[in-house]
Design an enzyme around this catalytic site. Structure first.
Site, short mmCIF file in Angstrom:
data_model
loop_
_atom_site.label_atom_id
_atom_site.label_comp_id
_atom_site.label_asym_id
_atom_site.label_seq_id
_atom_site.Cartn_x
_atom_site.Cartn_y
_atom_site.Cartn_z
CB CYS A 184 -10.98 2.37 0.54
SG CYS A 184 -10.10 2.15 -1.00
CG HIS A 185 -5.56 5.51 0.77
ND1 HIS A 185 -5.52 4.56 1.77
CD2 HIS A 185 -4.82 6.55 1.21
CE1 HIS A 185 -4.75 4.99 2.75
NE2 HIS A 185 -4.31 6.19 2.44
CB THR A 186 -11.08 4.85 -3.67
OG1 THR A 186 -10.05 3.97 -4.12
CG2 THR A 186 -11.86 5.36 -4.86
CG HIS A 245 -15.68 2.16 -1.64
ND1 HIS A 245 -15.05 3.30 -1.23
CD2 HIS A 245 -14.71 1.32 -2.07
CE1 HIS A 245 -13.75 3.17 -1.40
NE2 HIS A 245 -13.52 1.97 -1.90
CD GLU A 246 -12.07 -1.66 2.41
OE1 GLU A 246 -11.48 -1.30 1.38
OE2 GLU A 246 -11.50 -1.79 3.49
CB CYS A 269 -26.60 -7.65 -13.83
SG CYS A 269 -26.11 -7.76 -15.56
CB CYS A 321 -24.99 -6.51 -18.82
SG CYS A 321 -23.39 -6.59 -18.00
CB CYS A 367 -22.40 -10.03 -16.57
SG CYS A 367 -22.32 -8.81 -15.24
CB CYS A 423 -21.69 -5.53 -13.98
SG CYS A 423 -23.47 -5.45 -14.21
NE ARG A 444 -18.28 2.63 -13.16
CZ ARG A 444 -18.24 3.93 -12.87
NH1 ARG A 444 -19.38 4.62 -12.74
NH2 ARG A 444 -17.09 4.53 -12.70
CB CYS A 490 -12.83 -1.94 -1.44
SG CYS A 490 -11.85 -1.07 -2.69
NE ARG A 494 -8.97 -0.48 3.39
CZ ARG A 494 -8.23 0.08 2.41
NH1 ARG A 494 -7.22 0.89 2.69
NH2 ARG A 494 -8.53 -0.15 1.14
N1 LIG Z 1 -8.24 -0.75 -8.73
C1 LIG Z 1 -9.05 -0.94 -7.72
O1 LIG Z 1 -10.05 -1.66 -7.82
C2 LIG Z 1 -8.76 -0.28 -6.41
C3 LIG Z 1 -7.83 0.73 -6.33
N2 LIG Z 1 -7.52 1.29 -5.13
C4 LIG Z 1 -6.44 2.30 -5.16
O2 LIG Z 1 -5.24 1.63 -4.80
C5 LIG Z 1 -4.32 2.56 -4.23
C6 LIG Z 1 -3.80 2.01 -2.90
O3 LIG Z 1 -4.81 1.98 -1.95
P1 LIG Z 1 -4.49 1.70 -0.41
O4 LIG Z 1 -3.68 0.47 -0.25
O5 LIG Z 1 -5.76 1.85 0.31
O6 LIG Z 1 -3.53 2.97 -0.12
P2 LIG Z 1 -2.31 3.22 0.89
O7 LIG Z 1 -2.05 4.69 0.89
O8 LIG Z 1 -2.59 2.53 2.18
O9 LIG Z 1 -1.09 2.48 0.22
C7 LIG Z 1 -0.20 3.10 -0.63
C8 LIG Z 1 1.22 2.93 -0.07
O10 LIG Z 1 2.15 3.42 -1.02
C9 LIG Z 1 3.13 4.24 -0.35
N3 LIG Z 1 3.70 5.18 -1.32
C10 LIG Z 1 3.28 6.45 -1.61
N4 LIG Z 1 4.04 6.95 -2.59
C11 LIG Z 1 4.96 6.01 -2.92
C12 LIG Z 1 6.02 5.94 -3.88
N5 LIG Z 1 6.30 6.95 -4.68
N6 LIG Z 1 6.76 4.78 -3.95
C13 LIG Z 1 6.48 3.75 -3.12
N7 LIG Z 1 5.49 3.76 -2.20
C14 LIG Z 1 4.74 4.86 -2.11
C15 LIG Z 1 2.31 4.89 0.74
O11 LIG Z 1 3.13 5.42 1.74
P3 LIG Z 1 2.61 6.71 2.59
O12 LIG Z 1 1.43 6.21 3.36
O13 LIG Z 1 3.79 7.01 3.43
O14 LIG Z 1 2.26 7.76 1.58
C16 LIG Z 1 1.48 3.70 1.23
O15 LIG Z 1 2.22 2.86 2.08
C17 LIG Z 1 -5.11 3.88 -4.12
O16 LIG Z 1 -4.79 4.66 -5.28
C18 LIG Z 1 -6.56 3.44 -4.19
O17 LIG Z 1 -7.39 4.48 -4.65
C19 LIG Z 1 -8.07 0.87 -3.96
C20 LIG Z 1 -8.98 -0.13 -3.98
C21 LIG Z 1 -9.47 -0.73 -5.20
N1 LIG Z 2 -14.46 7.72 -10.42
C1 LIG Z 2 -13.09 7.40 -10.56
C2 LIG Z 2 -12.94 5.91 -10.75
C3 LIG Z 2 -11.85 5.45 -9.93
C4 LIG Z 2 -11.61 3.96 -10.09
O1 LIG Z 2 -10.87 3.58 -10.95
N2 LIG Z 2 -12.23 3.15 -9.26
C5 LIG Z 2 -11.92 1.73 -9.18
C6 LIG Z 2 -12.25 1.27 -7.86
S1 LIG Z 2 -11.34 2.10 -6.65
C7 LIG Z 2 -11.85 1.44 -5.25
O2 LIG Z 2 -11.43 1.77 -4.21
C8 LIG Z 2 -12.72 0.89 -10.14
O3 LIG Z 2 -13.03 -0.26 -9.89
N3 LIG Z 2 -13.04 1.38 -11.27
C9 LIG Z 2 -13.89 0.73 -12.21
C10 LIG Z 2 -15.17 1.51 -12.37
O4 LIG Z 2 -16.05 1.04 -13.10
O5 LIG Z 2 -15.28 2.57 -11.75
C11 LIG Z 2 -12.43 8.13 -11.71
O6 LIG Z 2 -13.12 8.41 -12.69
O7 LIG Z 2 -11.23 8.36 -11.58
ZN LIG Z 3 -11.69 1.05 -2.21
ZN LIG Z 4 -23.86 -7.15 -15.79
#
Ligand SMILES: NC(=O)C1=CN([C@@H]2O[C@H](COP(=O)(O)OP(=O)(O)OC[C@H]3O[C@@H](n4cnc5c(N)ncnc54)[C@H](OP(=O)(O)O)[C@@H]3O)[C@@H](O)[C@H]2O)C=CC1
Ligand SMILES: N[C@@H](CCC(=O)N[C@@H](CSC=O)C(=O)NCC(=O)O)C(=O)O
Ligand SMILES: [Zn+2]
Ligand SMILES: [Zn+2]
Length: 385
Positions: A49-51, A71-72, A101, A104, A107, A115, A119, A179, A379
């Site tokens: 994942c990009h994270t 994590h995925e 859980c 908490c 939850c 949760c 954490r 994820c 992916r």
């Molecule tokens: N909140 C949460 O729980 C989660 C958050 N995330 C976060 O979500 C984000 C996306 O993840 P993921 O889908 O895996 O990432 P990807 O990189 O696959 O998707 C992002 C897309 O955005 C494009 N992009 C980059 N810059 C721009 C811009 N300025 N304007 C428009 N499009 C743009 C990228 O193009 P290019 O590839 O050409 O750069 C790519 O196609 C990440 O920051 C990740 O860390 C992920 C999982 C869970």
């Molecule tokens: N450690 C990072 C936290 C980044 C973040 O926001 N993580 C997401 C999941 S991203 C998955 O691919 C999230 O769910 N956050 C909630 C949490 O409890 O971490 C930072 O500090 O930037």
């Molecule tokens: Zn992720």
């Molecule tokens: Zn909990």
């Protein structure tokens, strides 16, 4: 069948991130037996994942090296520690970085999926029972990551972080529900609660963005505007359900929010009902808020931005009724909801298979990191030996 080595350390292969911004090294690591309330899992498949890339880059304030990222994933329980009741050896599971859980204050509030039970431990790379790691390499401690560390043949996770899933689900696909796919779907269905006939803009057409598009399709959105800098992403986005696709590069210096407001202007007031930022770019987070409809438009931030990055807008944007909110793991309560998502996948209600664009072995993990940023990769699934 997974060999039961209950109570004994296991030696296996894992991809270790020794330091930020350096390639991972596939090494032989020792994985200690699970402690009380812990589960040792044989990982069968893990996607990137990009994270993972974000933490490896050194931008994550919680990044702690050396560690085992990932994590995925999906796998099979090998053994369980004292007091574990909800899973047993042989169960198929998805390790979840977002624990549940059920007890908490977070939850039981029903207002969040965040949760609080473990954490602080998952953020510092250790297990809750003794604040120690279960991984080592030649006697050196290797830290856990996000409570999952799935770039390893075996990992140890907290019981509150494992979702037991249907044994007939293919693990090389179910891993994606750990994820990215769940996050995008849930941001639409749980966080924004998008309704039939709504309009939306999705910024970033990677896995998370496309999963938002799939969620919007399920919700019955009438207009879904996909935004990305790469025109090659648009054909696929339309196949997922985007009604319109736009590239900010085609509008020169004009802010993309202005373009979206104009595109959706029905009676003098334009803007989408919902927007989703799926990139992790704070400038785009501003555009995503400002393309929302006056009075009620909601922007959901999913992208993760680096340490020190901040968002800004004119407060007037909020005064006039736009809302900025965020979504972690799509608001899903992991242990309860992931098995249901697996069921929806098996019933062909949600897309999962379609996000798998690349498959590799653990020895090629650095190639997998590179593939992640190449062209049309969504992916890359790493299959364990
Ligand atoms: N909140 C949460 O729980 C989660 C958050 N995330 C976060 O979500 C984000 C996306 O993840 P993921 O889908 O895996 O990432 P990807 O990189 O696959 O998707 C992002 C897309 O955005 C494009 N992009 C980059 N810059 C721009 C811009 N300025 N304007 C428009 N499009 C743009 C990228 O193009 P290019 O590839 O050409 O750069 C790519 O196609 C990440 O920051 C990740 O860390 C992920 C999982 C869970
Ligand atoms: N450690 C990072 C936290 C980044 C973040 O926001 N993580 C997401 C999941 S991203 C998955 O691919 C999230 O769910 N956050 C909630 C949490 O409890 O971490 C930072 O500090 O930037
Ligand atoms: Zn992720
Ligand atoms: Zn909990």
């Amino acid at each position: 069948m997974v060999q039961d080595r209950t109570g004994k350390p296991i030696e296996c292969k894992a991809a270790v991130a020794w330091e930020a911004n350096k390639p991972l090294e596939v090494c032989k690591v020792t994985v200690d037996p699970p402690g009380p309330g812990e589960v040792r899992v044989k990982i069968e498949a893990t996607a990137l994942c990009h994270t993972d890339k974000y933490t490896l880059s050194g931008e994550d304030p919680e990044g702690k090296f050396p560690c085992i990222l990932g994590h995925e994933a999906a796998g099979i329980v090998e053994s369980v520690g004292e007091g574990v009741k909800s899973v047993a050896p042989g169960d198929h599971v998805v390790p979840c970085y977002q624990a549940f859980c059920g007890e908490c204050r977070m939850c039981t509030s029903k207002k969040t999926n965040l949760c609080s039970k473990i954490r602080k431990y998952t953020g510092s790379g250790v297990m809750a029972s003794d604040e120690k790691s279960r991984f080592s390499c030649n006697g050196k401690t290797i830290w856990h990551f996000m409570g999952t560390s799935t770039f390893s043949e075996y990992t140890v996770v907290h019981e509150v972080s494992v979702a037991k899933i249907d044994k007939s689900a293919p693990l090389d696909k179910a891993c994606l529900l750990g994820c990215g796919v769940s996050t995008g779907l849930g941001a639409v269905l749980n966080t924004a609660k998008c309704e039939e006939g709504c309009t939306a803009a999705v910024f970033g057409l990677g896995t998370v963005g496309l999963a938002c598009v799939d969620g919007l399709r399920l919700a019955g959105a009438k207009r879904i505007i996909g935004v990305d800098l790469d025109n090659n992403k648009f054909e696929r986005a339309k196949d997922w359900g985007c009604t319109d696709t736009i590239n900010p590069k085609d509008f020169g210096d004009r802010p993309i929010q202005e373009v979206i407001v104009e595109m959706t202007n029905e009676d003098g007031v334009g803007g989408v009902d919902y927007s989703f930022e799926c990139i992790g770019n704070v400038g785009v987070m501003r555009s995503a808020l400002e393309c929302c409809h006056k009075g009620w438009g909601e922007c959901v931030v999913l992208g993760v931005a680096g340490s020190g990055q901040e968002i800004s807008t004119r407060p007037f944007q909020l005064v006039t009724g736009r809302v900025w909110r965020g979504s972690a793991f799509g608001g899903y309560r992991s242990r309860i909801d992931v098995p249901k998502l697996v069921e929806r996948y098996m019933n062909k209600e949600i897309r999962v298979d379609e996000y798998v664009t690349d498959v590799m072995g653990l020895d090629d993990i650095n190639k997998a990191f590179k593939a992640m940023t190449d062209g049309l990769c969504l992916r890359c699934v790493v299959l364990m030996p």
